[in-house]
Design an enzyme around this catalytic site. Structure first.
Site, PDB file in Angstrom:
ATOM      1  N   HIS A 189      -3.695  -5.048   0.516  1.00  0.00           N
ATOM      2  CA  HIS A 189      -3.235  -5.430   1.857  1.00  0.00           C
ATOM      3  C   HIS A 189      -3.275  -6.947   2.049  1.00  0.00           C
ATOM      4  O   HIS A 189      -4.234  -7.480   2.597  1.00  0.00           O
ATOM      5  CB  HIS A 189      -4.107  -4.761   2.928  1.00  0.00           C
ATOM      6  CG  HIS A 189      -3.796  -3.320   3.128  1.00  0.00           C
ATOM      7  ND1 HIS A 189      -2.771  -2.883   3.961  1.00  0.00           N
ATOM      8  CD2 HIS A 189      -4.344  -2.210   2.592  1.00  0.00           C
ATOM      9  CE1 HIS A 189      -2.724  -1.562   3.923  1.00  0.00           C
ATOM     10  NE2 HIS A 189      -3.654  -1.122   3.105  1.00  0.00           N
TER      11      HIS A 189
ATOM     12  N   CYS B 250       0.834  -1.209   0.000  1.00  0.00           N
ATOM     13  CA  CYS B 250       0.000   0.000   0.000  1.00  0.00           C
ATOM     14  C   CYS B 250       0.875   1.268   0.000  1.00  0.00           C
ATOM     15  O   CYS B 250       1.548   1.525  -0.981  1.00  0.00           O
ATOM     16  CB  CYS B 250      -0.986  -0.044   1.173  1.00  0.00           C
ATOM     17  SG  CYS B 250      -2.342   1.124   0.943  1.00  0.00           S
TER      18      CYS B 250
ATOM     19  N   GLU C 127      -1.767  -8.665   4.193  1.00  0.00           N
ATOM     20  CA  GLU C 127      -1.772  -9.029   5.625  1.00  0.00           C
ATOM     21  C   GLU C 127      -3.183  -9.051   6.192  1.00  0.00           C
ATOM     22  O   GLU C 127      -3.407  -9.628   7.263  1.00  0.00           O
ATOM     23  CB  GLU C 127      -0.864  -8.069   6.416  1.00  0.00           C
ATOM     24  CG  GLU C 127      -1.477  -6.723   6.795  1.00  0.00           C
ATOM     25  CD  GLU C 127      -1.598  -5.740   5.624  1.00  0.00           C
ATOM     26  OE1 GLU C 127      -1.234  -6.092   4.482  1.00  0.00           O
ATOM     27  OE2 GLU C 127      -2.073  -4.605   5.871  1.00  0.00           O
TER      28      GLU C 127
END
Ligand code: MN
Length: 255
Positions: free
Chosen positions: A212, A109, A214
């Site tokens: 993202h 990001c 994660e």
């Protein structure tokens, strides 16, 4: 003692907040640990960013607020938020050093944007101004992530790593890449054309994604990014250790 060294993955963090706390969302740490790496946090208030490369085997440039448009020749926009001069300065210096190094680097990001700006990219300051709102890249009220599809170039190293070229991602970004720097390749796009992934071919392992991974801890496709980063970092650590052992031996034998 385990034979395979666990690689140390440095992760950039937010600056100190009003409560005096440095901050990093836990899922970054979880993802590195799940992949078998040792996460260490790299807060921005450090005078010699390039020296950090000597203590990590891999790096993650994490998400966060907008980059100051003055740093990429962009215009100010009323929607710009969370600009942090200390973090921008630190991360740009660390990014330049990382790009010149052989240490594996993953940008996520804001991290993709920092790596790109460090290489001379311009950013789009407010995505809807350029791409409209056929696809939402974040929700505004309140600000939170949203899902959208991403098309990965089937012939890219990224597609090989992920194992798929049509993926669903968690998106939460305000800005985007406007100009692609020399030597960088676009490897994924959203249906509106927005650049969702880049890689830098002149570096052995430098990948950056606008989404993202994660935030998809249960999706093996996204976890493969962290597994690949940790595997590359582990190989680098092993090579450096073997070189150190060889040089100690040759010094010891008087050769
Ligand atoms: Mn997006």
């Amino acid at each position: 003692m385990s034979e395979q060294p666990l690689p140390v993955i440095g992760i950039t963090t937010y600056s100190r907040n009003e409560a005096g706390e440095f901050y990093l969302p836990g899922p970054y740490i979880d993802a590195v640990q799940l992949a078998g790496g040792i996460p260490i946090l790299l807060p921005p208030n450090q005078p010699a960013p390039d020296q950090l490369l000597a203590i990590v085997d891999g790096l993650i440039f994490s998400g966060g607020g907008d980059i100051d448009p003055a740093l990429y020749g962009g215009e100010h926009h009323p929607t710009i938020y969370l600009v942090d001069a200390e973090r921008d300065t630190f991360e740009l210096a660390l990014a330049k050093a990382a790009i010149d190094s052989h240490i594996p680097v993953l940008g996520i990001c804001r991290g993709m944007q920092i790596l790109s700006v460090a290489s001379g990219a311009e950013l789009i300051t407010h995505v809807p101004d350029v791409y409209g709102e056929t696809i939402h890249h974040r929700l505004d009220h309140p600000r939170r992530p949203i899902g959208h599809a991403v098309q990965v170039s089937p012939t890219s190293r990224l597609a090989t790593m992920l194992g798929e070229s049509e993926i669903a991602v968690v998106s939460w970004h305000h800005q985007a890449i406007k100009t692609v720097p020399d030597g960088w390749t676009v490897t994924a796009q959203a249906a509106d054309g927005l650049i969702e992934a880049l890689e830098y071919r002149q570096h052995p392992w430098l990948f950056a994604v606008q989404w993202h991974p994660e935030l998809s801890p249960d999706d093996p496709v996204h976890q493969r990014l962290f597994q690949a980063l940790v595997a590359a970092a582990s190989r680098g650590r092993l090579e450096r250790r073997d070189r150190a052992i060889a040089s100690t031996r040759s010094a010891g034998s008087g050769l």
